[in-house]
Scaffold this active site. Structure first.
Site, mmCIF file in Angstrom:
data_model
loop_
_atom_site.group_PDB
_atom_site.id
_atom_site.type_symbol
_atom_site.label_atom_id
_atom_site.label_comp_id
_atom_site.label_asym_id
_atom_site.label_seq_id
_atom_site.Cartn_x
_atom_site.Cartn_y
_atom_site.Cartn_z
ATOM 1 N N ARG A 64 107.360 -36.849 66.310
ATOM 2 C CA ARG A 64 105.983 -36.964 66.821
ATOM 3 C C ARG A 64 105.128 -37.815 65.899
ATOM 4 O O ARG A 64 104.254 -38.553 66.354
ATOM 5 C CB ARG A 64 105.375 -35.574 66.998
ATOM 6 C CG ARG A 64 105.977 -34.833 68.200
ATOM 7 C CD ARG A 64 105.742 -33.345 68.124
ATOM 8 N NE ARG A 64 104.343 -32.995 68.215
ATOM 9 C CZ ARG A 64 103.851 -31.800 67.892
ATOM 10 N NH1 ARG A 64 104.666 -30.857 67.468
ATOM 11 N NH2 ARG A 64 102.577 -31.559 68.017
ATOM 12 N N ARG B 55 96.179 -41.538 74.093
ATOM 13 C CA ARG B 55 97.199 -41.594 73.052
ATOM 14 C C ARG B 55 97.877 -42.956 73.006
ATOM 15 O O ARG B 55 98.733 -43.179 72.147
ATOM 16 C CB ARG B 55 98.266 -40.563 73.388
ATOM 17 C CG ARG B 55 98.318 -39.388 72.441
ATOM 18 C CD ARG B 55 99.458 -38.525 72.930
ATOM 19 N NE ARG B 55 99.881 -37.593 71.947
ATOM 20 C CZ ARG B 55 99.378 -36.371 71.826
ATOM 21 N NH1 ARG B 55 98.395 -35.980 72.600
ATOM 22 N NH2 ARG B 55 99.862 -35.563 70.923
ATOM 23 N N ARG C 51 105.487 -23.026 68.594
ATOM 24 C CA ARG C 51 105.696 -23.979 69.677
ATOM 25 C C ARG C 51 107.062 -24.630 69.529
ATOM 26 O O ARG C 51 107.507 -24.888 68.423
ATOM 27 C CB ARG C 51 104.599 -25.058 69.606
ATOM 28 C CG ARG C 51 103.647 -25.011 70.765
ATOM 29 C CD ARG C 51 102.433 -25.870 70.533
ATOM 30 N NE ARG C 51 102.711 -27.290 70.439
ATOM 31 C CZ ARG C 51 101.760 -28.222 70.347
ATOM 32 N NH1 ARG C 51 100.486 -27.862 70.331
ATOM 33 N NH2 ARG C 51 102.062 -29.489 70.255
ATOM 34 N N ARG D 59 102.275 -23.262 62.155
ATOM 35 C CA ARG D 59 101.392 -22.946 63.295
ATOM 36 C C ARG D 59 102.037 -21.905 64.207
ATOM 37 O O ARG D 59 103.234 -21.906 64.456
ATOM 38 C CB ARG D 59 101.116 -24.209 64.110
ATOM 39 C CG ARG D 59 100.374 -23.858 65.410
ATOM 40 C CD ARG D 59 99.804 -25.049 66.098
ATOM 41 N NE ARG D 59 100.783 -26.066 66.379
ATOM 42 C CZ ARG D 59 100.465 -27.279 66.829
ATOM 43 N NH1 ARG D 59 99.218 -27.595 67.042
ATOM 44 N NH2 ARG D 59 101.405 -28.156 67.053
ATOM 45 N N LYS E 256 92.920 -30.922 65.818
ATOM 46 C CA LYS E 256 92.144 -31.279 67.023
ATOM 47 C C LYS E 256 91.866 -30.038 67.875
ATOM 48 O O LYS E 256 90.738 -29.775 68.261
ATOM 49 C CB LYS E 256 92.901 -32.327 67.875
ATOM 50 C CG LYS E 256 93.174 -33.630 67.141
ATOM 51 C CD LYS E 256 93.865 -34.650 68.028
ATOM 52 C CE LYS E 256 95.245 -34.246 68.504
ATOM 53 N NZ LYS E 256 96.253 -34.089 67.444
HETATM 54 P P1 AP5 Z 1 95.879 -27.687 65.541
HETATM 55 O O1 AP5 Z 1 94.416 -27.529 65.691
HETATM 56 O O2 AP5 Z 1 96.770 -26.940 66.443
HETATM 57 O O3 AP5 Z 1 96.250 -29.262 65.501
HETATM 58 P P2 AP5 Z 1 96.283 -30.356 66.643
HETATM 59 O O4 AP5 Z 1 95.668 -31.587 66.068
HETATM 60 O O5 AP5 Z 1 95.717 -29.827 67.922
HETATM 61 O O6 AP5 Z 1 97.852 -30.577 66.715
HETATM 62 P P3 AP5 Z 1 98.800 -30.682 67.999
HETATM 63 O O7 AP5 Z 1 100.195 -30.476 67.496
HETATM 64 O O8 AP5 Z 1 98.338 -29.825 69.110
HETATM 65 O O9 AP5 Z 1 98.611 -32.149 68.318
HETATM 66 P P4 AP5 Z 1 99.497 -32.987 69.148
HETATM 67 O O10 AP5 Z 1 98.569 -34.115 69.357
HETATM 68 O O11 AP5 Z 1 100.783 -33.380 68.546
HETATM 69 O O12 AP5 Z 1 99.966 -32.053 70.362
HETATM 70 P P5 AP5 Z 1 99.494 -31.972 71.853
HETATM 71 O O13 AP5 Z 1 99.504 -30.569 72.279
HETATM 72 O O14 AP5 Z 1 98.263 -32.777 72.046
HETATM 73 O O15 AP5 Z 1 96.242 -27.362 64.022
HETATM 74 C C1 AP5 Z 1 97.579 -27.400 63.547
HETATM 75 C C2 AP5 Z 1 97.815 -26.240 62.562
HETATM 76 O O16 AP5 Z 1 97.060 -26.449 61.384
HETATM 77 C C3 AP5 Z 1 97.381 -24.871 63.114
HETATM 78 O O17 AP5 Z 1 98.286 -23.919 62.665
HETATM 79 C C4 AP5 Z 1 95.979 -24.676 62.506
HETATM 80 O O18 AP5 Z 1 95.670 -23.299 62.339
HETATM 81 C C5 AP5 Z 1 96.111 -25.389 61.163
HETATM 82 N N1 AP5 Z 1 94.870 -26.032 60.751
HETATM 83 C C6 AP5 Z 1 93.970 -26.705 61.516
HETATM 84 N N2 AP5 Z 1 92.946 -27.195 60.790
HETATM 85 C C7 AP5 Z 1 93.222 -26.841 59.484
HETATM 86 C C8 AP5 Z 1 92.557 -27.061 58.242
HETATM 87 N N3 AP5 Z 1 91.395 -27.749 58.192
HETATM 88 N N4 AP5 Z 1 93.130 -26.568 57.127
HETATM 89 C C9 AP5 Z 1 94.302 -25.863 57.187
HETATM 90 N N5 AP5 Z 1 94.982 -25.618 58.327
HETATM 91 C C10 AP5 Z 1 94.451 -26.096 59.461
HETATM 92 O O19 AP5 Z 1 100.676 -32.747 72.589
HETATM 93 C C11 AP5 Z 1 101.982 -32.203 72.664
HETATM 94 C C12 AP5 Z 1 102.896 -33.148 73.422
HETATM 95 O O20 AP5 Z 1 102.405 -33.326 74.780
HETATM 96 C C13 AP5 Z 1 102.987 -34.570 72.855
HETATM 97 O O21 AP5 Z 1 103.938 -34.663 71.828
HETATM 98 C C14 AP5 Z 1 103.374 -35.359 74.116
HETATM 99 O O22 AP5 Z 1 104.735 -35.216 74.389
HETATM 100 C C15 AP5 Z 1 102.582 -34.665 75.228
HETATM 101 N N6 AP5 Z 1 101.263 -35.273 75.463
HETATM 102 C C16 AP5 Z 1 100.042 -34.690 75.279
HETATM 103 N N7 AP5 Z 1 99.051 -35.549 75.567
HETATM 104 C C17 AP5 Z 1 99.646 -36.715 75.933
HETATM 105 C C18 AP5 Z 1 99.151 -37.991 76.319
HETATM 106 N N8 AP5 Z 1 97.845 -38.255 76.353
HETATM 107 N N9 AP5 Z 1 100.057 -38.969 76.627
HETATM 108 C C19 AP5 Z 1 101.378 -38.719 76.588
HETATM 109 N N10 AP5 Z 1 101.913 -37.540 76.220
HETATM 110 C C20 AP5 Z 1 101.057 -36.537 75.891
HETATM 111 MG MG MG Z 2 96.533 -29.384 69.830
#
Ligand code: AP5
Ligand code: MG
Ligand code: ZN
Length: 216
Positions: free
Chosen positions: A171, A88, A160, A127, A13
């Site tokens: 997660r 979410r 991270r 990552r 994402k």
């Molecule tokens: P990346 O693009 O970083 O993936 P992502 O989908 O953004 O993954 P996140 O871990 O950021 O998602 P998340 O939803 O768990 O975390 P968030 O920060 O939102 O890609 C991942 C890796 O793969 C990278 O190394 C990239 O280079 C590689 N990659 C990407 N595309 C690829 C491809 N096509 N092929 C190969 N490799 C690839 O949330 C973190 C925490 O915050 C949550 O756990 C929660 O506690 C809190 N939080 C955030 N939002 C909310 C909400 N709305 N409600 C409640 N809690 C929340």
């Molecule tokens: Mg992300």
């Protein structure tokens, strides 16, 4: 355009959001990034959110919904936005719908980056993220040109805290029980579009552009 990005942790994402935001000139709003910024600045929101995030749990809806409403109310979101990591939960989706309705707008699309669970662990544990600008890399799939340094700003790239194997598993469980239902929710709203997120980063982006088209 008003876009919601859906997909499990590690779906890509954040990676795709950066490119979409550049191409279509809409602000990228990642609740995860906002929480991490607050954690590093030790704000009251950051201190509260940290306990949940480090365990891989969701930050409570009450905090998250207010944060997003505040953000979307600002001038820079007037002409569109790209939400990454929000909603979410179904409660968050309902709150977003209500908020947009009050403002006379609606979402254009909910874009699901579909990646099965067996791809996720390798993506997450490999990552690395920039400590300064938040750019995201992967030690195997998307390494920075200089080991350990960000291509964009030159600062250190690190793992991270919630990308350890145990927290990633937590997660994924949270995603299955609380976030996955949003796929049916947005399908029923007629907004869901899906791309195959197992392809290479540039191919996934191409599929997304085919859906979004050339308009801004
Ligand atoms: P990346 O693009 O970083 O993936 P992502 O989908 O953004 O993954 P996140 O871990 O950021 O998602 P998340 O939803 O768990 O975390 P968030 O920060 O939102 O890609 C991942 C890796 O793969 C990278 O190394 C990239 O280079 C590689 N990659 C990407 N595309 C690829 C491809 N096509 N092929 C190969 N490799 C690839 O949330 C973190 C925490 O915050 C949550 O756990 C929660 O506690 C809190 N939080 C955030 N939002 C909310 C909400 N709305 N409600 C409640 N809690 C929340
Ligand atoms: Mg992300
Ligand atoms: Zn950087």
């Amino acid at each position: 355009m008003r876009i919601v990005l859906l997909g499990p942790p590690g779906a890509g994402k954040g990676t795709q959001a950066k490119s979409i935001s550049n191409k279509y000139s809409i602000p990228h709003i990642s609740t995860g990034d906002i929480f991490r910024k607050n954690i590093s600045e030790k704000t009251p929101l950051g201190i509260e959110a940290k306990g949940y995030i480090d365990k891989g749990h969701l930050v409570p809806d009450s905090l998250t919904i207010d944060l997003v409403k505040d953000t979307l109310s600002q001038e820079f979101c007037k002409n569109g936005f790209l939400l990454d990591g929000f909603p979410r939960t179904v409660a968050q989706a309902e709150a977003l719908k209500e908020f947009l309705k009050e403002n006379g707008t609606d979402l254009d699309v909910a874009l699901l980056i579909d990646v099965p669970q067996n791809f996720i662990l390798e993506r997450m544990t490999g990552r690395r993220v920039c400590t300064s600008c938040g750019a995201s890399y992967h030690i195997k799939f998307n390494p920075p040109s200089v080991d350990g340094k960000c291509d964009v700003c030159g600062n250190d790239v690190v793992q991270r805290k919630d990308d350890t194997e145990a927290t990633v598993k937590e997660r994924l469980d949270v995603y299955d029980s609380q976030t996955q239902p949003l796929i049916n929710y947005y399908d029923a709203e007629g907004l869901l579009k899906t791309v195959d997120g197992t392809k290479a980063i540039n191919e996934v982006f191409e599929s997304i552009c085919n859906i979004l088209g050339s308009d801004k």
